[in-house]
Every structure is written in structure tokens, then in C-alpha cells.
Design a protein around this motif. Structure first.
Motif, short mmCIF file in Angstrom:
data_model
loop_
_atom_site.label_atom_id
_atom_site.label_comp_id
_atom_site.label_asym_id
_atom_site.label_seq_id
_atom_site.Cartn_x
_atom_site.Cartn_y
_atom_site.Cartn_z
N THR A 111 43.64 47.66 46.81
CA THR A 111 44.99 47.20 47.16
C THR A 111 46.02 48.29 46.95
O THR A 111 46.93 48.48 47.77
N THR A 112 45.89 49.02 45.85
CA THR A 112 46.84 50.10 45.56
C THR A 112 46.79 51.19 46.62
O THR A 112 47.83 51.70 47.06
N ILE A 113 45.59 51.55 47.06
CA ILE A 113 45.45 52.56 48.11
C ILE A 113 46.07 52.06 49.41
O ILE A 113 46.77 52.81 50.11
N ALA A 124 47.50 44.62 52.83
CA ALA A 124 47.04 45.18 51.56
C ALA A 124 46.14 44.19 50.83
O ALA A 124 45.16 44.57 50.19
N LEU A 125 46.48 42.90 50.92
CA LEU A 125 45.65 41.86 50.31
C LEU A 125 44.25 41.88 50.91
O LEU A 125 43.25 41.84 50.18
N PHE A 162 42.10 37.11 44.40
CA PHE A 162 42.89 36.87 43.20
C PHE A 162 43.35 38.20 42.59
O PHE A 162 44.53 38.39 42.27
N GLY A 163 42.40 39.14 42.41
CA GLY A 163 42.76 40.44 41.86
C GLY A 163 43.69 41.22 42.77
O GLY A 163 44.65 41.86 42.31
N SER A 164 43.44 41.15 44.07
CA SER A 164 44.30 41.85 45.03
C SER A 164 45.70 41.26 45.02
O SER A 164 46.71 41.98 45.06
N THR A 167 47.64 42.32 42.01
CA THR A 167 48.06 43.71 42.15
C THR A 167 49.33 43.82 42.98
O THR A 167 50.25 44.59 42.65
N ILE A 168 49.41 43.06 44.05
CA ILE A 168 50.61 43.06 44.89
C ILE A 168 51.81 42.53 44.12
O ILE A 168 52.91 43.09 44.18
N ILE A 169 51.60 41.46 43.36
CA ILE A 169 52.70 40.91 42.55
C ILE A 169 53.18 41.93 41.53
O ILE A 169 54.40 42.10 41.32
#
Length: 230
Positions: A111-113, A124-125, A162-164, A167-169
Motif C-alpha cells: 500500500t505504501t509503495i 492503493a487499497l 484490513f492491513g491495507s 495503512t491508508i488511514i
């Protein structure tokens, strides 16, 4: 070009994710009685497969090609498992645990990339989930294992999303950093392992999509890694 501390920590997380995913692939290869070259292929595919698909879709040079250090974790994982793995190669819990670790880490780094490449949040999600699930899907398909992502008795994609999503939040709120990334990866890992242990299900279709009984004998094979806890 020198890396700052944040970039170094992110690289360490991504390489760790590559390693633990590769371990799950090599363990599955050992369980299927593949030789060491088969283990290396399966471990490499698991470790870098999801990231390569993501990078191709984002129109960027895949990390495994641009930075050859990404090829080291699968090699190390293969040698390690084939030296000490005789006692654990058939224990499903180890395969699932390492897979869940990789899923948690890659849901964050993928997601960060994607965010750093300028994608919008929904994209991104999806890229984060693809990074987390892509290598495992390829591993299971090649090893003739029922892919966990397609099983109604297993939550696989949801922990990745969930993890992605977390990360966005964290990125939106300005909290995303090394510590937050580790916490999010641990949360996704815990979610995945709890779902596997308790056999949480997603809603089943109201009608069956295939015939349940063909009346034919099928050749007995090892049960799915992801079917039931040890």
C-alpha cells in the motif's frame, strides 16, 4: 544514493516480508516432496510474485529487478529450510504462520509503495491486497494446493484489505511511520491467524456452483494446508 532512516526501515520491512513469504513457499515445497530447486522456485515465486504484479500494474521497475537484494531472501529461506526444516516441513501451522506474517507485512509495504506512486486511495487499497495475496495465490496454484483466497472456509483477502486499509488511514492522519507500520502488520497478522484458528467464514452462495458428488473415485492427496488447524 544514501537512504534515510525511514527508507532503510521500509526496505527492512519489505525484505522481511519477502523472506517470511519465501519460507512459507519452501515449506510447502518440502511438504509436497519437491527437490531443492523446486523449493527455490516456489519460494522465489511466493516472496516476490505479488510485488512484481503490483509493480507491473503501477508501471514501475519491479523491486526484484531494480534491487537484486530482493532475490537473496528466497535463497536464504531455501537453504535454511532444507537444512533444518525436516522437523517442521509437514506442520501446517508453520506454513500458515509464515504466510500470515508475509501477508501482514506486504499489506503495509504494498500500500505504501502504491501511495508513493501517486495512486488514489481505492487503487492503493487494491494494490496492497494484491501484494499481500498475489505470491501466496501463485504458490498454491503451482503446488496444486487449494488457494486460500478462494476458500469460503478461510479469511485471506479480508485480513489483507484490513492491513491495507489501516495503512491508508495512517497515511491520511499523518501517523504512518516505522512503528505504525509494525503495529498494522501485527494487527493484520493477528487477524489472519485468528480467522484461520477459528475457521471464520465469508457468506456462502445461496446456490451451489458445482456438483457435489460425481460418483467417481478421486485419488487421495494431502489435505489442504488451510483446511483445518493442527
Amino acid at each position: 544514493m544514501e537512504m534515510n532512516l525511514q527508507e532503510f526501515l521500509f526496505l527492512a520491512l519489505d525484505l522481511t516480508g519477502t523472506f517470511v513469504f519465501a519460507v512459507s513457499g519452501v515449506l510447502l515445497a518440502a511438504r509436497r516432496n519437491f527437490d531443492i530447486t523446486g523449493g527455490l522456485v516456489l519460494g522465489t515465486m511466493t516472496g516476490i510474485g505479488g510485488g512484481m504484479i503490483r509493480d507491473v500494474l503501477l508501471d514501475r521497475v519491479p523491486n526484484a529487478i531494480g534491487q537484486p537484494i530482493y532475490l537473496a531472501p528466497p535463497v536464504i529461506a531455501t537453504l535454511l529450510i532444507y537444512i533444518i526444516g525436516s522437523h517442521i516441513s509437514r506442520a501446517r501451522i508453520w506454513i500458515v504462520a509464515f504466510d500470515a506474517m508475509g501477508l501482514g507485512l506486504f499489506s503495509v509495504t504494498g500500500t505504501t509503495i502504491a501511495l508513493s506512486a501517486g495512486t488514489n486511495y481505492p487503487a492503493a487499497l487494491l494494490m496492497g491486497a494484491l501484494t499481500a495475496c498475489g505470491g501466496g495465490l501463485m504458490r498454491d496454484a503451482v503446488a496444486s494446493e487449494d488457494p486460500a483466497i478462494f476458500r469460503g472456509t478461510d479469511l485471506y483477502l479480508i485480513p489483507a484489505l484490513f492491513g491495507s486499509g489501516l495503512t491508508i488511514i495512517a497515511e491520511v492522519t499523518g501517523l504512518l511511520g516505522a512503528i505504525a507500520s509494525l503495529i498494522i502488520a501485527a494487527a493484520a497478522f493477528g487477524f489472519r491467524m485468528l480467522a484461520w484458528k477459528l475457521q471464520w467464514r465469508v457468506p456462502q452462495p445461496m446456490r451451489q456452483w458445482s456438483y457435489r458428488d460425481t460418483g467417481q473415485r478421486v485419488k487421495k492427496k494431502l489435505p489442504s494446508v488451510f483446511r483445518k488447524p493442527d
